[in-house]
Structure formats: C-alpha cells, structure tokens
Enzyme design. Structure first.
Site, mmCIF file in Angstrom:
data_model
loop_
_atom_site.group_PDB
_atom_site.id
_atom_site.type_symbol
_atom_site.label_atom_id
_atom_site.label_comp_id
_atom_site.label_asym_id
_atom_site.label_seq_id
_atom_site.Cartn_x
_atom_site.Cartn_y
_atom_site.Cartn_z
ATOM 1 N N ASP A 25 0.880 -1.165 0.000
ATOM 2 C CA ASP A 25 0.000 0.000 0.000
ATOM 3 C C ASP A 25 0.918 1.215 0.000
ATOM 4 O OD1 ASP A 25 -1.616 2.153 0.592
ATOM 5 O OD2 ASP A 25 -2.342 1.381 2.512
ATOM 6 N N LYS A 91 3.324 11.133 -3.417
ATOM 7 C CA LYS A 91 2.230 10.531 -4.189
ATOM 8 C C LYS A 91 1.354 11.591 -4.868
ATOM 9 C CE LYS A 91 -1.357 7.007 -3.481
ATOM 10 N NZ LYS A 91 -2.005 6.218 -2.418
ATOM 11 N N GLU A 194 -7.301 1.027 -4.583
ATOM 12 C CA GLU A 194 -7.337 0.964 -3.119
ATOM 13 C C GLU A 194 -8.700 0.542 -2.573
ATOM 14 O OE1 GLU A 194 -5.794 4.803 -2.140
ATOM 15 O OE2 GLU A 194 -3.797 4.275 -2.834
ATOM 16 N N ASP A 216 -12.382 6.508 3.007
ATOM 17 C CA ASP A 216 -10.950 6.426 3.308
ATOM 18 C C ASP A 216 -10.443 7.788 3.783
ATOM 19 O OD1 ASP A 216 -8.202 6.216 3.332
ATOM 20 O OD2 ASP A 216 -8.039 5.239 1.379
#
Lengths: 636, 174
Positions: A25, A91, A194, A216
């Site tokens: 992840d 990211k 994800e 999330d």
C-alpha cells in the site's frame, strides 16, 4: 534503524530462493507492506512492531545523485532539522505534470521543475533534480527491505509485488507507479485500486451483488469511492474526495485552539516558533489518539525561554465540536459521490472504513448515521488496503484459489479517424482482459500507409481525449481509396496494458505495438537511472550509512543542547564533564570523519547523556517511557 | 457451429431463455480456470494464452448477455442479409416525422410517448423472435418463415439503434 538498500547488487549475488509476492500500500502519508502466508494476509512490521512506514524520504546535503539519506520514520524524525531536503507526500506528484498540479504547487515546500523532453515534474533540491518516480522508488525499496528483514530473506529474493493505487489514478499516474517499482527492482504483477483492495480484505468479493462505499480518511487525504459488485466483478461507479483533508487537520484544530489560549494566557506565540509548533503538533496528535480511547486527556506544553507552563483538560466533547465541520465536509463529498453514482444512502449494502482517522469515534458515528448502518471496522483501518493487496498477491501466487478479482477498464479506448473523431473500440467498464476488432481503410488513392492514433477517454473529439500512442501500418499495396481492408485488433490485458495489431487483409502485412503512454519516463530514461544507480552502488552505501549515523547524532546533539542548562546545574561534576567532552567531540566531526568514527562518538554521547535522561525522566511517567531511547526522552 | 461459438466457450446450453444468473455463473466458473491471474507465474506463452482465452470468454459473455445477439446466434440471422418489410419502413418514416414535429413544437409529453412507443415496438419483435429462438433451440420447428424472422430481426435491430441514438440526443447537453 532502516538498513539502506543498494541498487544493482541483485545481479551480483547468487540466485536466491524466490520469496512471496509483496502486497504494498503505497500511501501519501505512510506505506505498508504485507504478504499472504499460511493461509492469511499479514502486514509486516519493522523491528519495533510498527506496521506503518512514513512515506517520507530525506536526501543528504551534498548529493551528487539520487540516493536518500533516510527513508521512513527516520526521515520523518529528521524532517524538522532538514526541512528543505525532506520530501513528504510524493504521491501527490507522481505521474503529474506542472499543468496537472495547478494550485497544488503553492502548497509544496520545495521547488518543482519540468524537464524539456517530458512533462513529468522534477523536484528541485539544489543541484539535485528528482523525479517523483525516483522518490517513490526509495519508499518502495524501504518496503522491500522491511519485508526482507521481517521474513528473514534476502531482499533480492523479493522481486514481485502487487501495489495499490487510488481508484481515480489515471493511466499516467499508474504507469509512473509501475516505473517507480521498476526502479526499486520490483516487477508489478498487478496494480489494484485501493477501494477494491479494501473490499477484498473484507471478503466482500464473496457476495453476489452489492453496492459498496469505501470511506478512506487518511492523514492528509480523503477519498470516497462507490463500487458495484456484480457476480464477482468490481466496478467503480464514482469517486470523490479532498486531497487536502485528513487526520492532520484534526491535529491542527487542537493545536490552533491551544496555541490561541497559550498566547492569551502567557503572551507567547507558539505557532510562530518552528520548534514549538512542531512540539504542539506532536502533543495535539497524541491528544487526538488518546481521545479515541478515553473520554478526556490533558494537553501539556512548556517552553522554558518564555516561562510558559500550559496545561489544559480536553474532553471528547470539545474535540468533537472542533472537528465537526471537517467531518461534515467528508459527508458532503460522500453525498456528491453517491449522487454521481445515481444512488441514495439506503441503496448501499456495505460501508468500509479505511485510514487511521476513521478510528475517531465521531467519524465512525457520523458515517454510520449517514448510511443508516454500521460500517465495517473489524480490521485495522490503517492495514485494510495492504491486507487486500496481500490477498491479491495470494491469488496471483496461487495460494488463494477461491477468489478472483475481476476488473474493468475505467475509460474507453478508441482510434482517431480521418475527421478527428474517435471510433470507440473498447467501451469503458468492459471486463478485462477485453478484445475488439475494427475495420479501417484508406481514404486517398494509392495510399500505402495508415497512421493509427490510440486514445483513451469518453469524449467524441480526439483532441479532448488522452493520446496513448501512435503507430503506422506501412507497405499497403497501392489501391484506390477505400479498397484495402485493414483489421485492427485491440487486446487489453488484465493489467490494463493495451496491445494493438493491425493487418491488411489482401497483402497480409501486419503492424503491432504495445501501448505505453507518452506521459512519464521513457524506457531509456529508466535504463539510465538504473545504470547510474548500479555505477554508484558502493559509493552510495558508504554515503548512506554515513548520512544515517550523522543524522542520528544530530538528533541527539539537538536534544542535549536543549537541556544544557539543566545538565550543568543538576549533574554531578564528572557526569557533566563527560557529557561536555562527548558533546565537543561530536561537534568536531567533519567531512573527513569515517562512519566508524561518527558511530563511536554517537555511542559515547548517548552514554554520556544517560544521566541527564534519567534526571528528566522524573518529570515523566516512568511506565510510558521505559523502552524509549535516550534521544526520545530528551526530546520531551 | 463456428469454432468460437459463445455458448460452447462458456459451456452453456444453446438456449434463448438463459438467465443473467446462469450466464454470469458460467463466466465466473470459466474465469476461475482461465483468468490470467491464475497464470501470473506461468511462462509468458501460457500467460498470453490465458489473456486471449479470457478476452474471448468476456467477449462471449457480452454477446450472450445481449438478447438480440443470442437470437442471431440461435436463428443464424444477420441484419445485413435481411430486409425490413415495406410497411415497417413506412411506419418508421411517419414516426420520424411525428417525432420531429413534436420536438419542434416543444411537446415534451408527445416526444416521451413516441419514444415509449419505439421501445414497445422493439419489445414486441424481441418477444416473437425469442419464442422462435427458444423453439429452435429445443429442436422444435417454428411456424414462422425464415424471411419473416429475418425481417423481424432487422426491424428489431433498427428500432434498438434508433432508440439508443435518440436517447443520446435527448440527453441534456452540459
């Protein structure tokens, strides 16, 4: 301490036993690595048992090339002393151009540039220019190293991985993630969304039909995804979110409110002082965590120079009041995502909580109330995505036989026709692997070549879609326009990689390409980077070891400096002298000092500082700190 | 029967009356055996083979999931080789004129009812074709001639295309 990896050595070592496929992840705030072993997925931790690896990379002062001085927790710890060369949240940049980033640029603490020959951004740290792929590769390498240590295997035996990406990542971002893995010596067997990974972790793929929402809330980002599961196939119906909303904002509201009170009561502006600000944020984070399990806690802050001694009881009601507007924002995004999917809250069958910030009771309660049903929180929300990645690794490795993650292509693929419109060949949401055939012909008499431009997107005009690649079919026999029959075959594989073949029927001539998007690094650039890394491997190792020990020493020195006054008055004569000498020795380190030399002085300083740490410990609850290191204590 | 017959690929009976559940269960079963994920660590050759095979299976599923396509396979019909009846063509010309004038006059209710009519006309033909296909698939003969089935099929295809096209046009423009 994270052992620093070296590139290029893989080939020089004898072939090792092949290790398990890693499930990674790769997160904005932190990353995790997991494997599927003994019939279940398992997240691998560092030596201290911490599953989270901060997605933070630090680079040394005089870096001639791209090797980091620290990755993960260590990089985060040295961030306040080395802010300009510490990279967080890479990211946000991966697979993006300066144009894509837009207003995001203003929020970044470092400078970005764009190379001439491609539009991927470069992070500029003085003379060092880094691509987001390189920085990400350093995080992936740390994941791989962690897995190697936890599994007691050689790193080079871990070469394959499943990596998760946000559902909304486009082709360029996915491709850049693959490149990062390649730079870290990992072959990506599959990129998994994800939210899909989270659903897999909860075994929701076993359901026949379901509408699933994945909520999330991470450290700095909020993503909401609506998935539809029909006969084992996951489709992403919609996504929404806020790339700058997360648990860090919860810390901030606590910090800001307390700082305001400190200013009022003590006349000290703690937010204006970088060191105090860092401290306040750390205390605020601890308060937040405590309030997830306790009804009330205390915010304690002291600052010697301004004689500030601040103490405040904070209970969950206050905290709830502070964060309520933030939680409401997540619900607004959730409502938007549902609207996009054409669904109402009561249509949702399963709600899954992901991200550490969903531990906050108010968040959990607000989500449950919104959907009128409790949300899944049985698994550790920090680990859910990594666990899902490990299950997919288990499927690919053959350990899991009863599950299969069936995927669809998120965007249509087509070919640009003569008039600039798109002839769609594979429709969005088609199950992959998918194939399609389409006939084309020439539009000019005697035309012997046809150029095909492959695009991705839903728009009618080619110019509005993203161009994936171009290729040419040459050597078509000269014929009047419209006579040659060219059959074009698309094969979109399970990884979303596209292969296009064109064949002219009468002559039998063929052309084909594998489509790699133009965006991002070229193969040549990747090869050059790998070669450079190989060339510098030995030098890198030395440099990185040195940087690592040096940064540790710096931390201890900073900690000692803070308490020098107290040490002078409270320590015994010999203890004080020893500390003073050790400190001076440490200060005397220069470019010539060897790694061993630095390590020796670090050990001596840590030992010399021990009595000081003991003294300070009296102020702190003994239980809580028993296992901590000297420097950690001195930091308090 | 062609080599890439979708019924055979998915190991389904050659019937019109397949349920969505039956078809997706068949795809899932085939996927469990043939999905490239099952060959992730196999040789490149085997993996390519699995990619192609699964792509074939997905394509077969798409075809069977479309009732009109199922009919075409069972009755061996092809819209290109059949012609619609002259009466149908006249009807469609009138329909287009009615629709255009209703749209020009801004008669939304009229437009909606015309589009509904189009859907019903399609459904009537699909049901009749489906009946014939089901009979043929159970080895019984139909009393319909090939020509009439061909005409029905062409008409159904045309009606569906028109409906999709009109639905696209009437979508609000952003």
């Amino acid at each position: 301490m994270i052992e620093l990896p070296i590139y290029g050595q893989d080939n020089t070592l004898p072939a090792a036993e092949e290790g398990p496929i890693l499930g990674i992840d790769l997160g904005t705030t932190h990353s995790l690595v997991a494997v599927f072993q003994h019939g279940r997925p398992r997240v691998l931790t560092d030596e201290q048992g911490d599953p989270l690896l901060p997605s933070v990379v630090a680079y040394p002062e005089q870096a001639s090339h791209n090797q980091p001085s620290a990755v993960g927790r260590e990089a985060r710890e040295q961030a306040s002393t080395n802010p300009t060369r510490t990279i967080h949240s890479v990211k946000r940049l991966i697979g993006r151009s300066l144009k894509d980033l837009g207003h995001e640029l203003a929020t970044l603490p470092y400078q970005l540039a764009s190379a001439e020959d491609n539009d991927g951004v470069r992070i500029v740290l003085g003379d060092l220019h880094l691509t987001a792929e390189e920085v990400s590769s350093h995080i992936l390498t740390a994941c791989r190293e962690r897995a190697a240590a936890a599994l007691k295997m050689a790193p080079q035996s871990l070469q394959r991985a499943v990596i998760t990406v946000p559902a909304y990542f486009d082709d360029a971002q996915r491709q850049a993630t693959r490149t990062a893995a390649r730079l870290a010596g990992l072959e990506v067997l599959r990129l998994v969304g994800e939210p899909t990974a989270a659903a897999l972790a909860y075994g929701l793929d076993k359901r026949e039909q379901a509408k699933i929402v994945v909520y999330d809330l991470g450290g700095g980002t909020f993503d909401i995804s609506v998935l539809e599961l029909a006969d084992g196939v996951f489709r992403v119906l919609s996504t929404a979110g806020d790339t700058h909303l997360g648990g860090d904002d919860f810390d901030r509201v606590i910090m800001v409110d307390c700082a305001e009170e400190i200013r009022r009561l003590h006349g000290f502006d703690a937010l204006a002082d970088p060191e105090s600000r860092t401290k306040l944020r750390q205390i605020a984070e601890q308060v937040k965590k405590t309030l997830s399990v306790q009804e009330e806690t205390e915010f304690r802050f002291s600052h010697a120079a301004s004689e500030t001694e601040y103490q405040r009881k904070i209970d969950w009601r206050m905290f709830q009041r502070w964060i309520a507007p933030l939680v409401q924002r997540t619900l607004d995004h959730t409502a938007l995502a549902l609207k996009d999917a054409g669904l109402r809250p009561e249509d949702i069958d399963e709600v899954v909580l992901v991200g550490g910030s969903t531990r906050v009771p108010l968040v959990k309660a607000a989500v449950a109330q919104f959907f009128g049903r409790p949300a899944h929180d049985e698994l550790d929300p920090d680990q859910v995505v990594a666990l899902g990645a490990a299950i997919q690794a288990g499927i690919l490795g053959g350990a899991v036989r009863d599950a299969l993650l069936l995927d669809v292509t998120p965007l249509s693929l087509g070919i640009v026709t003569a008039d600039g419109t798109v002839s769609r060949v594979i429709e969005r949401n088609a199950s992959i692997p998918a194939q399609a055939k389409e006939g084309f012909t020439t539009y000019v008499d005697g035309q012997t070549a046809i150029k095909f431009t492959v695009v991705q997107g839903e728009r009618e005009m080619a110019a509005d879609n993203r161009t994936l690649g171009e290729f040419e079919l040459r050597g078509i026999p000269s014929m009047p326009a419209g006579l040659p029959q060219v059959a074009v075959q698309f094969l979109l594989d399970a990884n979303g990689m596209l292969q296009v073949k064109a064949k002219e029927q009468s002559s039998g001539i063929e052309a084909k390409i594998e489509i790699a998007p133009k965006h991002g690094l070229t193969d040549e650039q990747v090869e050059t980077m790998l070669q450079e890394a190989w060339d510098h491997a030995d030098q890198d190792l030395e440099l990185r070891r040195r940087a690592e020990v040096k940064s540790r020493l710096d931390q201890v020195m900073i900690a000692v400096t803070k308490h020098l006054e107290q040490a002078k008055t409270s320590l015994g004569e010999s203890e004080w002298q020893r500390l003073q000498e050790a400190y001076e020795d440490a200060q005397a380190i220069d470019e010539q000092t060897t790694v061993e030399g630095i390590r020796g002085r670090l050990d001596e300083l840590e030992q010399a500082a021990n009595p000081l740490a003991q003294l300070l410990m009296n102020d702190v609850a003994m239980e809580a700190v028993r296992d901590q290191k000297v420097s950690d204590l001195l930091d308090k | 029967m062609p080599a890439d017959d979708p019924f055979r690929l998915l190991e389904l009976p050659r019937r019109y009356s397949l349920t969505d559940g039956e078809m997706s269960a068949a795809l899932r079963k085939a996927g469990m055996a043939w999905h490239p994920d099952r060959f992730a660590l196999a040789s490149a050759e085997e993996r390519d083979h699995a990619e192609q095979r699964m792509a074939d299976l997905n394509e077969a599923f798409e075809q069977l999931a479309d009732p009109l396509h199922r009919i075409a396979l069972l009755l061996e019909l092809d819209a290109k080789n059949s012609t619609a009846s002259p009466a149908f063509l006249m009807e469609m010309m009138e329909f287009r004129e009615d629709l255009a004038s209703a749209q020009d006059a801004g008669q939304n209710d009229k437009v909606i009812s015309l589009l509904q009519q189009l859907g019903e006309d399609y459904q009537v033909r699909l049901d009749r074709l489906g009946e014939a296909a089901e009979s043929v698939s159970q080895g019984q003969s139909t009393n319909a001639t090939r020509e009439s089935l061909g005409a029905l099929f062409t008409e159904a295809t045309y009606l569906r295309q028109s409906r999709e096209e009109l639905a696209r046009q009437s979508r609000p423009t952003p």
